[in-house]
Design a protein around this motif. Structure first.
Motif, PDB file in Angstrom:
ATOM      1  N   THR A   1       5.259   7.645  -8.588  1.00  0.00           N
ATOM      2  CA  THR A   1       5.242   9.003  -8.048  1.00  0.00           C
ATOM      3  C   THR A   1       3.815   9.498  -7.846  1.00  0.00           C
ATOM      4  O   THR A   1       3.477  10.058  -6.796  1.00  0.00           O
ATOM      5  CB  THR A   1       6.007   9.950  -8.985  1.00  0.00           C
ATOM      6  OG1 THR A   1       7.374   9.517  -9.087  1.00  0.00           O
ATOM      7  CG2 THR A   1       5.981  11.379  -8.459  1.00  0.00           C
ATOM      8  N   ALA A   2       2.956   9.259  -8.838  1.00  0.00           N
ATOM      9  CA  ALA A   2       1.562   9.690  -8.727  1.00  0.00           C
ATOM     10  C   ALA A   2       0.848   8.943  -7.609  1.00  0.00           C
ATOM     11  O   ALA A   2       0.058   9.528  -6.857  1.00  0.00           O
ATOM     12  CB  ALA A   2       0.846   9.468 -10.059  1.00  0.00           C
ATOM     13  N   GLN A   3       1.123   7.643  -7.476  1.00  0.00           N
ATOM     14  CA  GLN A   3       0.464   6.856  -6.446  1.00  0.00           C
ATOM     15  C   GLN A   3       0.892   7.283  -5.047  1.00  0.00           C
ATOM     16  O   GLN A   3       0.059   7.452  -4.154  1.00  0.00           O
ATOM     17  CB  GLN A   3       0.765   5.370  -6.650  1.00  0.00           C
ATOM     18  CG  GLN A   3       0.163   4.462  -5.603  1.00  0.00           C
ATOM     19  CD  GLN A   3      -1.346   4.573  -5.540  1.00  0.00           C
ATOM     20  OE1 GLN A   3      -2.039   3.980  -6.350  1.00  0.00           O
ATOM     21  NE2 GLN A   3      -1.881   5.340  -4.590  1.00  0.00           N
ATOM     22  N   MET A   4       2.178   7.465  -4.845  1.00  0.00           N
ATOM     23  CA  MET A   4       2.663   7.842  -3.528  1.00  0.00           C
ATOM     24  C   MET A   4       2.212   9.262  -3.163  1.00  0.00           C
ATOM     25  O   MET A   4       1.900   9.549  -2.002  1.00  0.00           O
ATOM     26  CB  MET A   4       4.184   7.721  -3.457  1.00  0.00           C
ATOM     27  CG  MET A   4       4.719   6.316  -3.691  1.00  0.00           C
ATOM     28  SD  MET A   4       3.941   5.048  -2.648  1.00  0.00           S
ATOM     29  CE  MET A   4       4.548   5.524  -1.031  1.00  0.00           C
ATOM     30  N   ASP A   5       2.159  10.132  -4.152  1.00  0.00           N
ATOM     31  CA  ASP A   5       1.697  11.491  -3.908  1.00  0.00           C
ATOM     32  C   ASP A   5       0.218  11.494  -3.507  1.00  0.00           C
ATOM     33  O   ASP A   5      -0.193  12.247  -2.615  1.00  0.00           O
ATOM     34  CB  ASP A   5       1.897  12.337  -5.169  1.00  0.00           C
ATOM     35  CG  ASP A   5       1.555  13.803  -4.935  1.00  0.00           C
ATOM     36  OD1 ASP A   5       2.251  14.463  -4.144  1.00  0.00           O
ATOM     37  OD2 ASP A   5       0.577  14.284  -5.546  1.00  0.00           O
TER      38      ASP A   5
ATOM     39  N   MET B   1      -4.433  -2.562 -12.180  1.00  0.00           N
ATOM     40  CA  MET B   1      -3.564  -2.604 -13.344  1.00  0.00           C
ATOM     41  C   MET B   1      -3.696  -1.301 -14.134  1.00  0.00           C
ATOM     42  O   MET B   1      -4.798  -0.775 -14.285  1.00  0.00           O
ATOM     43  CB  MET B   1      -3.943  -3.787 -14.239  1.00  0.00           C
ATOM     44  CG  MET B   1      -3.019  -3.970 -15.439  1.00  0.00           C
ATOM     45  SD  MET B   1      -3.617  -5.305 -16.501  1.00  0.00           S
ATOM     46  CE  MET B   1      -3.569  -6.679 -15.336  1.00  0.00           C
ATOM     47  N   VAL B   2      -2.578  -0.782 -14.604  1.00  0.00           N
ATOM     48  CA  VAL B   2      -2.564   0.394 -15.479  1.00  0.00           C
ATOM     49  C   VAL B   2      -2.027  -0.051 -16.838  1.00  0.00           C
ATOM     50  O   VAL B   2      -0.942  -0.625 -16.921  1.00  0.00           O
ATOM     51  CB  VAL B   2      -1.693   1.521 -14.899  1.00  0.00           C
ATOM     52  CG1 VAL B   2      -1.773   2.763 -15.792  1.00  0.00           C
ATOM     53  CG2 VAL B   2      -2.134   1.866 -13.474  1.00  0.00           C
ATOM     54  N   ARG B   3      -2.795   0.206 -17.909  1.00  0.00           N
ATOM     55  CA  ARG B   3      -2.459  -0.306 -19.235  1.00  0.00           C
ATOM     56  C   ARG B   3      -2.184   0.837 -20.217  1.00  0.00           C
ATOM     57  O   ARG B   3      -2.880   1.851 -20.217  1.00  0.00           O
ATOM     58  CB  ARG B   3      -3.591  -1.181 -19.782  1.00  0.00           C
ATOM     59  CG  ARG B   3      -4.069  -2.254 -18.817  1.00  0.00           C
ATOM     60  CD  ARG B   3      -4.892  -3.324 -19.530  1.00  0.00           C
ATOM     61  NE  ARG B   3      -5.897  -2.778 -20.409  1.00  0.00           N
ATOM     62  CZ  ARG B   3      -7.158  -2.526 -20.059  1.00  0.00           C
ATOM     63  NH1 ARG B   3      -7.553  -2.744 -18.817  1.00  0.00           N
ATOM     64  NH2 ARG B   3      -8.027  -2.053 -20.935  1.00  0.00           N
TER      65      ARG B   3
ATOM     66  N   GLU C   1      -9.240   5.720 -12.583  1.00  0.00           N
ATOM     67  CA  GLU C   1      -9.300   6.175 -13.969  1.00  0.00           C
ATOM     68  C   GLU C   1      -9.193   7.699 -14.026  1.00  0.00           C
ATOM     69  O   GLU C   1      -9.860   8.412 -13.279  1.00  0.00           O
ATOM     70  CB  GLU C   1     -10.618   5.716 -14.611  1.00  0.00           C
ATOM     71  CG  GLU C   1     -10.657   5.871 -16.111  1.00  0.00           C
ATOM     72  CD  GLU C   1      -9.764   4.871 -16.840  1.00  0.00           C
ATOM     73  OE1 GLU C   1      -9.447   5.110 -18.009  1.00  0.00           O
ATOM     74  OE2 GLU C   1      -9.373   3.850 -16.228  1.00  0.00           O
ATOM     75  N   GLY C   2      -8.310   8.173 -14.898  1.00  0.00           N
ATOM     76  CA  GLY C   2      -8.086   9.599 -15.025  1.00  0.00           C
ATOM     77  C   GLY C   2      -6.942  10.119 -14.183  1.00  0.00           C
ATOM     78  O   GLY C   2      -6.501  11.261 -14.377  1.00  0.00           O
ATOM     79  N   GLU C   3      -6.440   9.299 -13.252  1.00  0.00           N
ATOM     80  CA  GLU C   3      -5.338   9.733 -12.385  1.00  0.00           C
ATOM     81  C   GLU C   3      -3.993   9.153 -12.803  1.00  0.00           C
ATOM     82  O   GLU C   3      -2.962   9.608 -12.328  1.00  0.00           O
ATOM     83  CB  GLU C   3      -5.627   9.345 -10.931  1.00  0.00           C
ATOM     84  CG  GLU C   3      -6.829  10.062 -10.333  1.00  0.00           C
ATOM     85  CD  GLU C   3      -7.100   9.656  -8.899  1.00  0.00           C
ATOM     86  OE1 GLU C   3      -7.668  10.468  -8.151  1.00  0.00           O
ATOM     87  OE2 GLU C   3      -6.744   8.515  -8.529  1.00  0.00           O
ATOM     88  N   ALA C   4      -3.997   8.150 -13.668  1.00  0.00           N
ATOM     89  CA  ALA C   4      -2.732   7.553 -14.112  1.00  0.00           C
ATOM     90  C   ALA C   4      -2.014   8.499 -15.064  1.00  0.00           C
ATOM     91  O   ALA C   4      -2.643   9.090 -15.941  1.00  0.00           O
ATOM     92  CB  ALA C   4      -2.989   6.219 -14.791  1.00  0.00           C
ATOM     93  N   PRO C   5      -0.703   8.654 -14.911  1.00  0.00           N
ATOM     94  CA  PRO C   5       0.047   9.546 -15.814  1.00  0.00           C
ATOM     95  C   PRO C   5      -0.103   9.117 -17.270  1.00  0.00           C
ATOM     96  O   PRO C   5      -0.147   7.927 -17.581  1.00  0.00           O
ATOM     97  CB  PRO C   5       1.502   9.371 -15.344  1.00  0.00           C
ATOM     98  CG  PRO C   5       1.396   8.858 -13.948  1.00  0.00           C
ATOM     99  CD  PRO C   5       0.161   8.028 -13.908  1.00  0.00           C
TER     100      PRO C   5
END
Length: 260
Positions: free
Chosen positions: A250-254, A124-126, A65-69
């Motif tokens: 991109t955010a996940q791989m980074d 899951m990202v919603r 939480e807080g890291e998803a674009p």
């Protein structure tokens, strides 16, 4: 990040399973569920590059939480919720699903989702479509802490172009492989699986499943999204949803590339 659309769409919950494998398996059943999953408990392929693995456990490498674009809401999926779908996918992987041998092979590969109820983590990202529309777009992230060689073998997916379902010849798969967004220190590719269903009256529907396969530092990742439409000639995935998918990947791989 708000995703807007003019017309309501039924959007599948990606991320509870690798959408490529789960979608192919769905061709063999009459299920219309929006929630798919897959799993098993034993790793089949371990990376030999142990020194590159982050010390952070795999559960700590996934976006939180807080890291998803765009302020997406992040939810870790409880493993018991996945068990029934896990069992179904594993059973489907043991039998022929597609007429074309190359497509059948990728439909039955071991995936990140095979470990959803064991050593893996599923998130899951919603996002809401808009302030006025509560319909959610859901993106999935599946992850395991080792390398799944066949899942990461782009050539296997490139060998599959189109095939009919064995159980339902009215369902045709069209598969396309593309580059994933470039993230330094990682590797990956995109698999687009279009399932085109011809109805008795001749009309057609499309279910598009997109899975971004990624690997970095002994971590195999699948970032997923799926959508349905009534015109196979039109992309059922909104441009904003496609952009969100790439941004999440991109955010996940980074995060993995820079994990301690």
């Amino acid at each position: 990040m708000r995703l807007r659309t003019r017309t309501p769409r039924r959007v599948a919950i990606a991320g509870l399973a690798l959408v490529t494998a789960a979608g192919l398996a769905a061709c063999s059943s009459d299920s219309e569920s929006d929630e798919d999953a897959a799993g098993a408990d034993t790793p089949s392929s371990e990376s030999t590059d142990e020194g590159s693995a982050p010390q952070t456990p795999v559960e700590g490498r996934v976006l939180t939480e807080g890291e998803a674009p765009g302020g997406g809401v992040v939810q870790v999926i409880d493993k018991p919720m996945l068990q029934e779908s896990v069992d179904k996918l594993v059973a489907d992987q043991g039998r022929q699903l597609m007429e074309d041998p190359a497509c059948d092979k990728v439909s039955r590969l071991e995936t990140v989702s095979n470990h959803a109820t064991g050593d893996g983590v599923t998130t899951m990202v919603r996002y809401k479509q808009s302030e006025a529309d509560e319909t959610e777009h859901r993106f999935g992230i599946g992850m395991v802490g080792w390398r799944l060689d066949e899942f990461l073998d782009r050539s296997l997916y490139e060998a599959c172009h189109t095939s009919r379902s064995v159980a339902n010849p009215n369902v045709e798969l069209v598969m396309t492989v593309q580059d994933a967004p470039v993230v330094e220190g990682t590797e990956g590719f995109r698999v687009i699986s279009d399932f085109i269903t011809t109805q008795p009256d001749g009309t057609q529907q499309i279910s598009r499943a997109i899975a971004l396969h990624g690997f970095a530092r002994d971590t195999t990742v699948s970032v997923e999204y799926a959508a349905r439409g009534d015109d196979p000639a039109a992309d059922p995935v909104l441009p904003t949803a496609a952009g969100a998918l790439d941004a999440i990947y991109t955010a996940q791989m980074d995060k993995i590339a820079n994990a301690e």
